[in-house]
Design an enzyme around this catalytic site. Structure first.
Site, short mmCIF file in Angstrom:
data_model
loop_
_atom_site.label_atom_id
_atom_site.label_comp_id
_atom_site.label_asym_id
_atom_site.label_seq_id
_atom_site.Cartn_x
_atom_site.Cartn_y
_atom_site.Cartn_z
CE LYS A 52 51.00 -57.10 -9.50
NZ LYS A 52 51.10 -56.07 -8.51
CE LYS B 172 46.64 -57.85 -4.50
NZ LYS B 172 46.03 -57.05 -5.57
CB THR B 173 47.46 -52.65 0.58
OG1 THR B 173 48.11 -53.00 -0.63
CG2 THR B 173 48.49 -52.19 1.58
CB SER C 86 46.02 -53.66 -9.55
OG SER C 86 46.93 -54.64 -9.94
CG ASN D 207 35.84 -55.92 4.46
OD1 ASN D 207 34.63 -55.71 4.30
ND2 ASN D 207 36.76 -55.31 3.75
CB SER E 249 50.07 -41.11 -6.03
OG SER E 249 48.93 -41.01 -5.24
NE ARG E 250 50.23 -48.18 -7.16
CZ ARG E 250 49.71 -49.39 -7.11
NH1 ARG E 250 50.07 -50.26 -6.19
NH2 ARG E 250 48.78 -49.75 -7.97
CG ASP F 89 50.87 -57.24 -5.19
OD1 ASP F 89 49.67 -57.18 -5.52
OD2 ASP F 89 51.80 -56.99 -5.98
NE ARG G 67 37.47 -51.20 -7.46
CZ ARG G 67 37.51 -50.33 -6.45
NH1 ARG G 67 36.50 -49.52 -6.25
NH2 ARG G 67 38.56 -50.24 -5.68
NE ARG H 73 50.23 -53.67 -12.97
CZ ARG H 73 49.04 -54.02 -13.42
NH1 ARG H 73 48.91 -54.54 -14.64
NH2 ARG H 73 47.98 -53.90 -12.67
CB CYS I 74 40.28 -54.49 -5.74
SG CYS I 74 39.75 -54.11 -7.41
CG HIS J 52 47.61 -60.18 -8.22
ND1 HIS J 52 46.72 -59.40 -8.92
CD2 HIS J 52 48.43 -59.32 -7.58
CE1 HIS J 52 46.99 -58.13 -8.70
NE2 HIS J 52 48.01 -58.04 -7.90
CE1 TYR K 209 52.96 -47.25 -10.93
CE2 TYR K 209 52.85 -49.33 -12.14
CZ TYR K 209 52.41 -48.51 -11.12
OH TYR K 209 51.44 -48.97 -10.27
#
Ligand code: SAT
Ligand code: MN
Length: 589
Positions: free
Chosen positions: A210, A256-257, A252, A501, A373-374, A277, A405, A73, A254, A230, A201
């Site tokens: 977003k 979440k997924t 982003s 966690n 990369s995604r 997300d 973070r 982004r 950090c 978010h 992107y």
């Protein structure tokens, strides 16, 4: 007579002048036709937009290599174009709608010449949900068309919903010439419109994500009394089969997924995934907050994803219920045609093609896969998908977690005293930057509620909106903060994270149910060590104590940093935030 959708599409076509217009129906057959086009006809920097990967080990997976300058982004090229500049706040770039339209019209005039314009009708949220939004995006690249089918509920049912009304969110997207000099992502909250040129992107081009579900939706939520956040949404099932739903906001890249589909290290506990997300939160008739995930897929960071860190994501990527699956800017093993990234299980292949398609042996001193990369994969493939995912009402939320973070200072977990303190906890969040956005990484920046790049209006008004939501909730969720990222003197993470966690989440649930007490610190309430289940954890006891301790002197500096940061929003800050600031300052002295 033409519908409002048809009229809008025709007007965009008159401007962009595509060779042809294709109305997409969101079917699987269509996705494969688009992939064929992307493999055969469409070129990007001389290579095809898609190439097939090894379908034995990665079923229905395709590789996409982006333009080399188009990998994250670009917040400095992202604008909110509101007639009232003050409404957008210091947290947004602003341009007047008139000037923005002139600029975009110039950039878009004839931008689809020689290309196809794809019209994508899709819903953010379940079509039957009262909270869902109907949207139309146009785009001129198959990569975005296929990605949007994975990430949203795309189909002609959207057109049946809109019918002849003009009640839909519009998205104009063209990759233009990919030049960062002619790239801009413009939001027009007063017109329910996003107009994005020059980037393919994710967050710049998959406009349902977003741009619409956070920037436009947050403004709608402000006007209509709900929240677009978010946040991941997950269900935590305990050993008795009782499920508690929580949301968590983290910036982003950090984790979440990973959190959304964690494999619990604590026996007897299980995580159910609803979203990784974005959460849309509405006040239910019962006075609780109810969450839906408006999306239908994961656009996750590949590096670091493995059987060890996120086994359920590896399963998701290898599952073949809903397909295809896309990999963007990962490395390629040309021998086996398998995707590869740093952190993937197994030995590093001897020879790879880097994310840019160059020979890579490891001697180059750069990563083979781009750090941002995604993968793009349907949520349907997730083995931990909650049965409530498609519930049009969403799920009732018992706790909200804010995380960042932070290498130092911020405890592993902290509970707020009440709603106002919890909102303040979110507002004062800081996090070290990652590669999900262009710019320097590892620098501390304040990122309230992980929404700094995504709140479509003034953050001062946003904090007030949060406070007001609290007044309307008769059964508000408890608010917590977490930090998995504290490091020791050698820069190594102290807390093992990932499945471990769950131990922190268990404490959160125990607090919700009043089963354990807590200890006061300047940052808020932290666990007593004996209340955390640490069986089998290798972190030494004194290190664990450190993770739950707030250093007084460092905290003082933090308080100064927070105060200075919030000063930016001074004129619009709600009095409750001022009050919390005062209290925090007094307590730190
Ligand atoms: O902005 S994206 O949605 O592409 C990814 C992220 O930064 O979370
Ligand atoms: Mn995100």
């Amino acid at each position: 007579m033409a519908t409002a959708v048809e009229e809008w599409v025709e007007a965009q076509a008159r401007l962009a002048k595509p060779d042809r217009i294709v109305w997409c129906d969101g079917s699987e057959g269509e996705a494969y036709r688009l992939l064929e086009i992307g493999m055969e006809e469409e070129k990007l920097e001389g290579h095809p937009v898609f190439s097939p990967l090894n379908h034995k080990s990665w079923p229905k997976a395709y590789l996409h290599r982006s333009h080399p300058t188009d990998v994250a982004r670009t917040e400095h090229l992202t604008f909110i174009c509101h007639s009232d500049r003050a409404a957008t706040g210091p947290n947004n770039n602003w341009m007047s709608p008139k000037e923005a339209k002139e600029r975009l019209t110039h950039l878009s005039d004839g931008c689809m010449r020689g290309r196809t314009m794809y019209v994508l009708p899709y819903m953010m949220g379940h079509p039957e949900s009262p909270y869902a939004r109907a949207c139309i995006q146009i785009t001129d690249i198959t990569y975005v068309a296929v990605s949007m089918r994975i990430m949203t509920r795309m189909g002609t049912f959207t057109l049946d919903k809109i019918r002849n009304s003009s009640n839909f969110v519009k998205g104009f997207h063209s990759v233009g010439d990919f030049s960062p000099d002619r790239r801009c992502i413009m939001h027009f909250p007063e017109e329910n419109l996003v107009w994005s040129v020059g980037s393919g992107y994710g967050g710049n081009a998959l406009l349902g994500k977003k741009c619409i579900s956070l920037r436009i939706a947050s403004w709608q939520g402000y006007k209509q009394g709900w929240l677009a956040e978010h946040m991941v949404i997950l269900g935590i099932e305990d050993s008795k089969g009782h499920v508690t739903y929580v949301t968590a906001a983290l910036p982003s890249a950090c984790g979440k997924t990973n959190l959304a589909m964690m494999e619990s290290a604590l026996p007897g506990y299980k995580i159910w995934t609803i979203g990784d997300d974005i959460a849309w939160l509405n006040i239910g008739p019962d006075g609780r907050l109810w969450a839906i995930n408006p999306e239908a897929g994961f656009f996750g960071v590949a590096p670091g994803t493995s059987d060890k860190t996120n086994p359920n994501m590896i399963k998701t990527l290898k599952r073949d219920l809903f397909n295809p699956t896309l990999f963007t800017n990962v490395a390629l093993n040309p021998g086996t045609r398998e995707p590869w990234w740093e952190g993937l299980d197994g030995p590093t292949p001897e020879y790879l093609e880097s994310w840019q398609g160059r020979p890579w042996t490891g001697a180059e001193g750069t990563a083979a896969a781009h750090p941002n990369s995604r993968f793009t994969v349907s949520i349907t493939n997730c083995p931990t998908l909650s049965k409530e995912y498609d519930n049009p009402q969403g799920v009732p939320i018992s706790a909200m977690i804010f995380g960042g973070r932070r290498a130092q200072l911020i405890p592993l977990v902290t509970e707020s005293h009440d709603w106002a303190h919890g909102v303040f906890m979110g507002a004062r969040m800081g996090s070290e930057t990652t590669s999900a956005a262009a710019g320097q990484t590892g620098v501390l920046r304040r990122d309230p509620m992980a929404m700094l790049p995504f709140c479509g209006y003034h953050l001062g008004d946003y904090f007030r909106h949060w406070m007001n939501i609290g007044h309307r909730l008769t059964r508000p969720p408890k608010i917590f903060s977490v930090n998995w990222f504290r490091t020791d003197e050698n820069g190594r993470f102290i807390w093992p994270g990932f499945g471990e966690n769950m131990r922190v989440l268990k404490w959160v649930i125990d607090r919700i149910n009043g089963r354990v007490s807590a200890r006061e610190t300047p940052a808020g309430l932290v666990p007593r060590l004996e209340d955390l289940n640490l069986e089998g954890i290798t972190v030494p006891k004194d290190r664990m104590e450190d993770l739950l301790t707030v250093d007084k002197e460092e905290w003082k500096a933090e308080v100064e940093g927070i105060r200075e940061y919030l000063q930016k929003y001074k004129r619009r800050l709600p009095f409750e935030i001022d009050e919390q600031l005062r209290k925090m300052t007094a307590d730190s002295e």
